[in-house]
Design an enzyme around this catalytic site. Structure first.
Site, PDB file in Angstrom:
ATOM      1  CD  GLU A  47       0.433  -7.297   5.917  1.00 46.19           C
ATOM      2  OE1 GLU A  47      -0.304  -6.568   5.263  1.00 46.19           O
ATOM      3  OE2 GLU A  47       0.621  -6.336   6.950  1.00 46.19           O
ATOM      4  CG  ASP A  51      -0.762  -8.630  -1.205  1.00 44.49           C
ATOM      5  OD1 ASP A  51      -0.920  -8.739  -1.351  1.00 44.49           O
ATOM      6  OD2 ASP A  51      -1.170  -7.441  -1.961  1.00 44.49           O
ATOM      7  CG  ASP A 120      -0.758  -9.238   7.636  1.00 46.67           C
ATOM      8  OD1 ASP A 120      -1.663  -9.671   6.984  1.00 46.67           O
ATOM      9  OD2 ASP A 120      -1.527  -8.870   9.244  1.00 46.67           O
ATOM     10  CD  GLU A 123       0.273 -10.602   1.956  1.00 42.92           C
ATOM     11  OE1 GLU A 123      -0.202 -11.218   1.122  1.00 42.92           O
ATOM     12  OE2 GLU A 123       0.709 -10.031   2.618  1.00 42.92           O
TER      13      GLU A 123
END
EC number: 3.1.26.3
Length: 230
Positions: A47, A51, A120, A123
């Site tokens: 994640e 991101d 989440d 990502e």
């Protein structure tokens, strides 16, 4: 995982080489915690990576697409595109919510529908795709899934919740709005902030997020929901 592999292949022309990466991306911490003896990996590190690559690719796209937009305008638009609620929507669009592995408690409490978990997850998938296929594969996937929504102007028509709340309250008279951080928990790569909105000295609502800004948006969203019921 076989059904997930088929979904990715038929819908997005993606075939993972390292299926362990894919499985990790779809494993929530609650599932890993319930299966500690099996040494199951969860998706928080992926994640973190996802991101970062998402921010980069969307920033590149906005910079090239809108040569006349200011830095502030591009930052605001990017924040609307990559916010938790948007990413959760993209997870649902891709049917990722059907394949995430959750702990029993998280499943019972509605975790499969929770924006935080689904955002989440999106990502984490990007992070896994980056490691397995490289950044160009991530660009192709985002061009297929996210960019069409940006092209339609869907995110430019959306006001942020803080602005909406401020306009709503100020229309009723002079008010003092203060966003206060209540708590900050978790490791550096997976922070969880809790923020309260104090209006004229009284707490109006609270919100959670992976950053102060996201927690403030969540608190403002909750405040607007409460005020609409009054």
């Amino acid at each position: 995982m076989k059904q997930l592999e088929e979904l990715l292949s038929t819908s997005f022309d993606i075939q993972f080489n390292d299926l362990t990466l894919l499985e990790t991306a779809f494993t929530h911490t609650s599932y890993a915690n319930e299966h500690r003896l099996l040494n199951v990996s969860h998706n928080e590190r992926l994640e973190f990576l996802g991101d970062a690559v998402l921010q980069l690719i969307i920033s590149e796209y906005l910079f090239a697409k809108y040569p006349k937009k200011t830095e502030g305008d591009m930052s605001k638009l990017r924040s609307m595109i990559v916010r938790e609620e948007s990413l959760a929507g993209f997870s649902r669009f891709c049917s990722f919510d059907a394949y995430i592995k959750l702990g029993k408690g998280e499943e019972k409490s509605g975790g499969r529908r929770r924006d935080t978990i689904l955002g989440d997850l999106f990502e984490a998938f990007l992070g896994a795709l980056l490691l397995d296929k490289g950044i160009d594969a991530v660009r192709r996937f985002l061009k297929q899934v996210m960019i069409p929504q940006v092209e339609k102007g869907n995110f430019e028509r959306v006001k942020d919740y803080k602005t909406c709340l401020q306009e709503f309250l100020q229309a009723k008279g002079d008010v003092v709005i203060d966003y206060q951080v209540i708590s900050e928990k978790g490791p550096a790569h997976a922070k969880q902030f809790e923020v309260s909105i104090v209006v004229n000295g009284a707490v109006l609502s609270k919100g959670l997020g992976k950053s102060k800004k996201l927690a403030e948006q969540d608190a403002a969203k909750n405040a607007l929901a409460q005020l609409s019921e009054v």
